[in-house]
Scaffold this motif. Structure first.
Motif, short mmCIF file in Angstrom:
data_model
loop_
_atom_site.label_atom_id
_atom_site.label_comp_id
_atom_site.label_asym_id
_atom_site.label_seq_id
_atom_site.Cartn_x
_atom_site.Cartn_y
_atom_site.Cartn_z
N GLY A 1 0.83 -1.21 0.00
CA GLY A 1 0.00 0.00 0.00
C GLY A 1 0.85 1.25 0.00
N LEU B 1 2.08 1.85 -3.45
CA LEU B 1 1.07 2.31 -4.39
C LEU B 1 0.75 3.78 -4.18
CD1 LEU B 1 -1.42 -0.67 -4.51
CD2 LEU B 1 0.14 0.08 -6.26
N VAL C 1 -14.56 -10.64 4.59
CA VAL C 1 -13.66 -9.50 4.58
C VAL C 1 -12.89 -9.43 3.26
CG1 VAL C 1 -11.48 -8.79 5.57
CG2 VAL C 1 -13.41 -9.14 7.03
N LEU C 2 -12.49 -10.59 2.75
CA LEU C 2 -11.77 -10.56 1.49
C LEU C 2 -12.66 -10.08 0.37
CD1 LEU C 2 -9.39 -13.60 1.51
CD2 LEU C 2 -8.91 -11.19 1.77
N ILE C 3 -13.91 -10.49 0.40
CA ILE C 3 -14.83 -10.00 -0.62
C ILE C 3 -14.95 -8.48 -0.51
CG2 ILE C 3 -17.25 -9.96 -1.29
CD1 ILE C 3 -17.31 -12.94 -0.55
N GLY C 4 -15.06 -8.01 0.74
CA GLY C 4 -15.17 -6.57 0.95
C GLY C 4 -13.93 -5.83 0.48
N ALA C 5 -12.76 -6.38 0.84
CA ALA C 5 -11.52 -5.71 0.43
C ALA C 5 -11.40 -5.72 -1.09
CB ALA C 5 -10.32 -6.40 1.08
N TYR D 1 -13.84 -5.73 -3.15
CA TYR D 1 -14.81 -4.76 -3.65
C TYR D 1 -14.24 -3.35 -3.61
CZ TYR D 1 -18.96 -1.87 -3.80
OH TYR D 1 -19.86 -0.91 -4.12
N MET D 2 -13.60 -3.03 -2.47
CA MET D 2 -13.07 -1.68 -2.33
C MET D 2 -11.90 -1.43 -3.27
SD MET D 2 -14.87 0.00 -0.41
CE MET D 2 -14.13 1.50 0.11
N ALA D 3 -11.09 -2.46 -3.47
CA ALA D 3 -9.85 -2.24 -4.21
C ALA D 3 -10.05 -2.33 -5.71
CB ALA D 3 -8.79 -3.24 -3.75
N ARG D 4 -11.18 -2.92 -6.13
CA ARG D 4 -11.43 -3.04 -7.57
C ARG D 4 -11.53 -1.67 -8.21
NH1 ARG D 4 -15.47 -7.37 -7.18
NH2 ARG D 4 -17.02 -5.75 -7.08
N THR D 5 -11.13 -1.59 -9.45
CA THR D 5 -11.31 -0.31 -10.12
C THR D 5 -12.78 -0.11 -10.42
OG1 THR D 5 -10.81 -1.49 -12.14
CG2 THR D 5 -9.06 -0.15 -11.18
N LYS D 6 -13.13 1.14 -10.62
CA LYS D 6 -14.53 1.46 -10.88
C LYS D 6 -14.93 0.89 -12.22
CE LYS D 6 -13.78 5.58 -9.39
NZ LYS D 6 -13.77 7.01 -9.30
N ARG D 7 -16.13 0.37 -12.28
CA ARG D 7 -16.60 -0.18 -13.53
C ARG D 7 -17.28 0.91 -14.35
NH1 ARG D 7 -20.68 -2.64 -11.99
NH2 ARG D 7 -20.36 -1.91 -9.88
#
Lengths: 614, 128, 352, 456
Positions: free
Chosen positions: C78, C81, C182-186, C188-194
């Motif tokens: 992080g 980045l 939590v991994l799904i949530g993380a 979701y947050m870290a994915r780029t915007k669609r």
């Protein structure tokens, strides 16, 4: 004791019997949570297949929540008072420590968990109507919601300090993501960042407190903590070394930081308005209802768990073994060994083990222990009362100047957290003096939670639907709404009146029950010759605050009805007669009408409070 | 190597008593280290402006608590201990902390994407 | 005898403690975030050394593996980045330093005092040679405890207070669920915007529907009459609840049909009649909804008779009655739908 | 500590030279420690020298060349040494944009992580610097720390090539820790211990006893492990962190001289380590394919105490055996490097997440079922557990944890002599080259006095 015995005891502890899953087993008690887990997995699994991409996750989430509520079965378990015979029936819910004492399953947990599942159902429908998760996001968002609900269920049933911490984490961490669910928005990401940073910090502080308490008492099992504390304090307060007292108080304070954060109690409320403003109204509803209810239940568990000797309970499988003694395949090892090994922590109370234990020889031994815990209870009650007073007052005062409806409701949530902490203080103070009164106090809290669920969900639903209609969450933009959507304004006004606690509405029941428990507590404590002034103070503060809150809630109503429509408001496209409108009616109906079903609700609440205090 | 020495008494070197130097290590000493880490982490959380720095502060806090747990559970430090509870709780805390860090990091990156800064002082859109 | 006389425990403890505290302080004092991460690595590594020293080998290895090798790598990731030049070092203001120092040192003082204030914490264990292998080396015992078999406290001195008879199977299992969520949530947050996000808040506000909608007289009349009939039926149900029909005696209805009805009602469970009344009321509401151009009202109108039929079928009245009721109740609905779909433009096409 | 060069040998040698050093004295202790440290450093440092030479020769042969031929005779033996001297003589450059502190520290972090892992690696039965109960776990954990050096080097160099290399390494190593962990769990599951000595000794006997032949799943999982190990030590075809055709030299672009060589020592050290781990976990460790020394009765038997020269020779032979296997593994890695082209980063991730993880998980579940349903295999470990089931072994823990009275009863029932004084146990513990066996036997082992135990 060899390994084989230990393993077979473990099996009996989980399934109730060696060969089948009995109605009084840990797994059966945990079934609703398991259903939630299965729903989460199903949502992920369905997405693996091409066909599954077209399935709307809404239906899976909805079905999962309904199934969870069905298995929690409050209608079965929250009935009238149980006799000893009825309690000995395997399917009856009394106090039962499940999973080797990690969780506790009693009517209180049935009640609050049912409220959580009911909320989950309503919430899932709500998000569908307000359109926050689109097709692609929905599995993620519903997974997070259900994951957080799972954590909240654990908060409600936690019986071990590790489970306390873990449940708080399980409920919080998905909530952090939920707060930032509109991830392209500056405000949402800021809300998520603030929430996660503060939340993680508070959790860390709480963990340190837990480590101190567990370290000095050499156990993390909450009922055992109560026993150890009783032993420590058996010689009176002065017999305890001051150093140990200091460490205990320090541990309690640090733990209370974590709990206060979850409750958004002042002075650990600072995240609440910011997060509420940045997150969407849907998430706000989730945080302000489910999260708060779970946090209150956790407060009750921790405060009562440490301050009260746990009442008589059964071990998983014990009642089944008793009623099915002639059944073919019960247990390879004798069942009393089960009690012996895993439930030794309850030894003083479960020695007799059976339903007759209520009047067994254990009782006399319990009383002095309860008495010696009095300083613990007094400390806890005062701590909670202190938090309640400042939380309530600050929340109401700060709500005044707000122009954003979500911020206003955030402060209203803080204030209500204060109200809901009041009966907990009274209950902790009353326990050991007037157990029946304490149970009534818990029942009052339970009623308030039920009423509050509908009121706050309704309020945030209005906010969300109006946001969809006009892209604004400013109170000023609500001006003159009565001319555009009169039914919605009526619903919202009813909800706001309910939040004040005005008599014909159900909010009044909650307030009344709470204030009644404070009066009870004050009388009982004073009658026992202890200082109970702080409970009276709580009552006065509660009353004054109710009066204060009148003004800012009414201001919103006034803006909506009397004020003229602003000229610069974006065009409002909203019809009262839509599915969203129907949802609002559905939510407002209990807010307005629960007072008719007071008896029914209070019977359930009484049942919920039945097994908490001896 | 890192096994606590238990030999002194059995080895006949009983001459070392409480008052001599160095004093035997007890739970309290571990607690001091834990407290130092906790306080450093707490201050770090409060003073750092970089969101990742704040996260590091949280890690320090959790480690302070973990050290306490391990010390309370250690058989080598005192007779009547928390037992395995201490070690197991430390284990679960490590796992939970990892999960929390993953989420917090994802949120921090999201914040960075939206604000093009990682300075928490710039998180001031929301106030009132 | 110099080496043998050295208390290795104390020496190593001092070493690790100094490294941990020193680099912990370095984390706080440096303003360069990459160095912060590096110091944190060393600090947590030394903490794992302390875990080894306290006999918790498994926890120590776990700390190295997950904390240092996993979490911190993630953190450094992080950092990289976001490591634009201006964010690498961000200085803290002097005021905050002073405040932090004051609060921190007083808190530290309090906690250190607390650490030394309990007697059982202050005194060392003297009979270390009594420690058995089973107690001292814990990975097997931890493994057993994670499957809920606790072997460490089978024999506490005080029988009544045998603490911690808690197996950790449930946390061990449930934490996996947490990690998944939590991994799904993380993710979701870290994915780029669609592109093409279709959330309600991201859509433009919907255009106002045409105001000038019209409806043929038959539709309006059908809706109105439906409301009246349903209202009457609802009132009728309530009236029947309040004043049940007598089956026998003087008040018994002479009309054969009414008698049959009374018998049927008597045979039905007590909750049926109020529920039916509520459903009729719901019908009224749904008709109002249809009046206001909402398509879902029609869906509701179809569902309500089916629910009625289901409820009746589940009682002792039998399935024949259920089918009859369903058909009777559905007929007007079908008529209404036909009406809605007739005319030009059809009312249906104007509805939302 | 340090049964490597048994102190008794040392004291005897000293006795020959006219001195007298008792094995129990601090001098014995210090000598053993020093010898041990020297030995390990030599394994890593000299090993790296040999491996670099070997790599060049292997590369040359694969590319149909000769490789180094000049320095040190026909085979170019001393080529690496010459290179090393050159490296020492080189100027140590720190780039202007670098973070000087981290730039200087990074190679040592990398090397230290690799070297620390050796602490728990047994070279023969009981010959480990520190026999850690969770040795497998420890080694994997510490090896994972090596990535820090690379990341720091990548960041601190102040060069974008380095930064790219560091980022790639971070992503890659963190991902590959998952399948590696899953692979390692399989042998741990079968033997029921995380102690490497125990795992190695469980495979004593003919080569059919090696765990790779235990069942089809272990056979498969070895290949998964080896693939992941290659990736985790950052070797071709997974050497994206240095990818010289894309990133100049990746994370060590800016390094020169001695610091640069530390990275190489770390790399070769890790290669040897993961190969050694593979040898112990799957290939019988120090046990040869045919147990010659067991047949002629030289090797230490289970539970044997005391020191004898034949046993010592058997142990040294075990060391050689182990080293041979590990070097073979390293050679295979070289072979792979010079045969396969480098993968892209997305292919690396695909390999890990789509193939290695599911395969390893499949093998784990398969091995578990194999174990649960007690399917027969060439070697069912009866020799190791002396016919006792694993449940029984575990049960000893329960027994050992109970209070003294019931423990004594339990031991009596099991035919274990009454524990008596702690001293007796300390003695048996001290002199046993099979200290681990006490776990299997479930003796309520008393942690021996420090001096006594450590000196041994």
């Amino acid at each position: 004791m060899n390994l084989h015995d230990l393993v077979s005891q473990l099996i009996i502890d989980s399934t109730g019997s060696a060969s089948l899953i009995t109605p009084d087993s840990s797994l059966r008690a945990f079934l609703p949570e398991l259903v939630i887990c299965a729903t989460v997995l199903a949502m992920l699994f369905v997405r693996l297949f091409r066909v599954g991409r077209y399935v709307d996750m809404f239906w899976i989430a909805l079905a999962g929540s309904i199934a969870a509520l069905y298995f929690a079965a409050p209608w079965d378990h929250l009935g009238a008072v149980l006799t000893a015979d009825q309690a000995a029936h395997p399917a009856a819910v009394t106090r039962m420590e499940i999973f080797t004492g990690m969780l506790v399953y009693d009517t209180f947990s049935v009640y609050v968990r049912s409220a959580l599942f009911l909320f989950a159902i309503l919430f899932v429908i709500f998000t569908r109507l307000s359109g926050i998760p689109d097709h692609e996001d929905s599995p993620d968002i519903y997974t997070l919601v259900l994951g957080a609900t799972l954590g909240m269920c654990l908060m409600v049933t936690a019986n071990h300090l590790l489970m306390v911490f873990m449940a708080v984490e399980m409920a919080s961490v998905p909530s952090y993501v939920l707060a930032g669910i509109l991830k392209g928005r500056r405000q949402a990401s800021e809300a998520a960042l603030k929430y996660s940073v503060y939340g993680a910090g508070a959790a860390g502080v709480m963990l340190y407190g837990i480590s101190l308490v567990a370290g000095i008492l050499n156990t993390a099992h909450i009922p055992t903590i109560a026993l150890t504390l009783a032993e420590k304090f058996s010689g009176g307060l002065s017999a305890v070394p001051s150093g140990e007292l200091m460490v205990l108080a320090l541990g309690a304070l640090l733990i209370s930081v974590g709990l206060a954060f979850k409750l958004s109690a002042v002075p650990f409320h600072f995240w609440c308005p910011d997060v509420f403003e940045g997150a969407t109204a849907e998430v706000n509803a989730f945080l302000s209802v489910a999260s708060k209810a779970a946090a209150l239940a956790l407060l009750v568990r921790v405060a009562l768990g440490m301050g009260v000797i746990a009442p008589t309970g059964f071990a998983p499988g014990e009642r089944w073994a008793k009623t099915h003694q002639n059944a073919p395949a019960t247990t390879p090892t004798s069942t009393d060994k089960t009690t012996d090994l895993f439930y030794i922590a309850q030894e003083p109370v479960t020695a007799a083990g059976a339903a007759a234990a209520a009047d067994s020889t254990a009782e006399p031994a319990k009383l002095p222990a309860m008495q010696s815990l009095a300083p613990v209870r007094s400390f806890t009650a005062k701590l909670i009362a202190f938090f309640a007073i400042i939380t309530c007052t600050f929340g109401n005062l700060a709500a005044y100047g707000q122009t954003n409806i979500k911020r206003l409701l955030a402060y209203s949530t803080i204030a209500h957290a204060g109200y809901m902490m009041m009966p907990v203080a009274a209950v902790v103070a009353m326990a050991g003096i007037d157990n029946a009164g304490a149970a009534r106090g818990i029942a009052g809290l339970a009623i308030y939670i039920a009423v509050y669920l509908f009121m706050n969900l309704g309020a945030f639903a209005v906010v969300a639907f109006l946001r969809n209609a006009m892209r604004s969450e400013e109170i000023a933009d609500y001006a003159g709404l009565v001319r555009r959507c009169p039914l919605t304004v009526v619903c919202f006004s009813l909800i706001l009146f309910g939040l004040i606690g005005l008599p014909p509405l159900s909010g009044f029941i909650g307030k009344f029950a709470i204030f009644a428990s404070l009066v009870d507590g004050w009388r009982a404590v004073e009658a026992a010759g202890q200082p109970g002034f702080y409970l009276l103070l709580l009552l006065i503060v509660g009353g004054i605050n109710t009066a204060i809150s009148l003004f800012y809630y009414l201001r919103v109503v006034k803006v909506m009805t009397i004020d003229d429509e602003p000229a610069d408001r974006p065009p409002l496209v909203y019809s009262d007669v839509s599915l969203a409108g129907a949802y609002l009616w559905l939510i407002t109906l209990p807010t307005a009408g629960l007072i008719v079903a007071w008896d029914w609700l209070s019977e359930m609440a009484d049942a919920a409070a039945r097994n908490l205090i001896g | 190597m890192l096994r606590p020495p238990d030999g002194l008494v059995a080895d006949g070197i009983t001459a070392i008593d409480m008052d001599s130097f160095p004093p035997p290590i007890t739970v309290s000493h571990y607690l001091v280290v834990g407290a130092v880490l906790f306080v450093l982490g707490a201050v770090c959380m409060a003073t750092k402006r970089n969101a990742l720095g704040v996260l590091m502060g949280i890690e320090l806090v959790l480690n302070g608590a973990n050290l306490n747990f391990v010390a309370f559970g250690s058989r080598f430090l005192r007779q009547d201990t928390l037992g395995l509870d201490g070690e197991l709780m430390a284990l679960f805390v490590i796992v939970l902390a990892a999960a929390e860090a993953a989420v917090a990091l994802a949120i921090a990156l999201n914040f960075y994407n939206n604000h093009t800064t990682i300075d928490v002082d710039h998180a001031d859109d929301l106030k009132g | 005898m110099l080496l043998a006389a050295i208390d290795w425990h104390a020496l190593l403890f001092l070493l690790f403690a100094l490294v941990a505290c020193g680099f912990g302080a370095a984390v706080l004092l440096t303003s360069n975030v990459v160095r912060m991460a590096f110091y944190l690595t060393l600090c947590l590594g030394a903490t794992s050394g302390l875990f080894f020293l306290a006999g918790a080998q498994f926890v120590g290895a776990m700390q190295l593996m997950i904390y240092v090798g996993g979490t911190l790598v993630l953190l450094i990731f992080g950092v990289m980045l976001t490591a634009q030049a201006r964010f690498i070092s961000m200085k803290t203001g002097a005021g905050e330093w002073i405040l932090g120092a004051i609060v921190g040192s007083s808190l530290l003082l309090l906690l250190v005092r607390a650490g030394f204030s309990v007697e059982s914490w202050r005194l060392p264990r003297l009979d270390r040679d009594k420690i058995t292998l089973a107690e001292g080396q814990t990975s097997t015992a931890i493994g057993l405890a994670l499957t809920s078999v606790r072997v460490d406290k089978l024999s506490a001195p005080n029988e009544k207070l045998k603490p911690g008879m808690s197996g950790y199977l449930l946390p061990f299992v449930i934490v996996s669920m947490h990690l998944l969520v939590v991994l799904i949530g993380a993710g979701y947050m870290a994915r780029t915007k669609r592109l093409g996000v279709n959330r309600a808040t991201d859509r433009p506000v919907a255009q106002a529907p045409p105001r000038d909608r019209d409806r043929s007289f038959f539709v309006s009349a059908g809706l109105a009459s439906g409301m009246i009939v349903n209202l009457l039926l609802a009132v009728g149900c309530c009236w029947l609840v309040a004043k049940p029909l007598a089956i026998t005696g003087n008040a018994a209805p002479t009309n054969q049909f009414l008698l049959q009805l009374a018998k049927a009602i008597d045979a039905a469970p007590s909750w049926l009649l109020p529920t039916l009344g509520l459903l009729f009321l719901a019908n009224v509401l749904l008709l109002v909804v249809v009046w206001y151009w909402q398509k879902w009202g029609v869906v509701g109108l179809v569902i309500v008779p089916l629910v009625m039929a289901f409820l009746i079928a589940s009682t002792s009245l039998g399935q024949a009655a259920a089918v009859t009721i369903a058909l009777i109740a559905l007929a007007p609905v079908v008529l209404l739908i036909l009406l809605l779909c007739s005319g030009r433009p059809t009312a249906w096409s104007q509805m939302e | 500590m340090a049964q490597f060069l048994n102190v008794e040998v040392f004291s005897r040698l000293a006795g020959l030279a006219g001195g007298s050093v008792s094995a129990d004295s601090w001098m014995g202790y210090a000598a053993a420690a020093a010898i041990h440290i020297l030995f390990l450093i030599h394994v890593v440092a000299v090993g790296a020298l040999v491996f670099i030479w070997l790599e060049r020769k292997v590369a040359g042969r694969i590319q149909d060349r000769l490789g180094p031929t000049r320095v040190g005779g026909k085979f170019g033996w001393l080529q690496t040494l010459a290179d090393g001297i050159k490296l020492i003589a080189k100027e140590d450059i720190t780039p202007k944009d670098a973070d000087p502190l981290l730039f200087k520290l990074a190679p040592y972090v990398s090397f230290a992580a690799s070297f620390t892992a050796y602490m728990a690696l047994p070279f023969a039965n009981g010959w480990a610097a520190q026999e850690i109960n969770v040795a497998v776990f420890f080694i994997v954990a510490v090896l994972g720390l090596e990535v820090f050096g690379v990341i720091l080097a990548g960041y601190a160099s102040g060069s974008k090539w380095s930064l790219f290399g560091g980022m790639r390494e971070a992503a890659q190593v963190v991902s590959y820790e998952v399948p590696i962990g899953l692979c390692i769990v399989v042998p741990v599951l079968i033997v029921g211990s995380m102690n490497l000595v125990t795992i190695g000794e469980a495979q004593v006997g003919f080569f059919s006893n090696w765990l790779i032949f235990h069942d089809p799943f272990t056979f498969l999982v070895f290949f998964v492990y080896f693939t992941c190990a290659v990736a985790s030590v950052n070797r071709a075809p997974f050497d994206l962190a240095e990818a010289e055709s894309e990133l100049v030299a990746g994370f060590h672009t800016e390094y020169s001289g001695l610091r640069w060589s530390f990275f190489f020592m770390a790399e070769y050290g890790s290669m040897f380590l993961v190969s050694g781990l593979a040898a112990i976990l799957f290939f019988g460790g120090w046990n040869g394919p045919i147990p010659i020394f067991h047949m002629i009765g030289w090797a230490y038997e289970q539970g044997e105490t005391g020191w004898r020269i034949t046993g010592y020779i058997a142990q040294v032979a075990g060391v050689l055996n182990f080293m041979l296997k590990a070097v073979l593994g390293v050679t295979v890695m070289m072979w792979v490097r010079w045969t396969l082209p480098r993968l892209r980063i997305d292919q690396v991730m695909t390999t890990c997440l789509k193939y290695c993880v599911p395969l390893a998980a499949f093998c784990f579940i398969g091995a578990m079922l194999w174990k649960v349903y007690d399917v027969s295999s060439p070697h069912d470990l009866h020799g190791y557990t002396y016919g006792r089931s694993f449940a029984e072994t575990r049960e000893n823990w329960v027994l050992a944890s109970e209070d003294n009275a019931s423990r004594a009863v339990g031991n009596a029932l099991r035919g274990v002599p009454e524990s008596g004084t702690t001293e007796a146990q300390a003695n048996s513990n001290r002199t046993s080259p099979h200290a681990h066996a006490s776990v299997g036997r479930g003796t309520p082992d008393v942690t021996a006095p420090l001096a006594a135990q450590e000196v041994n």
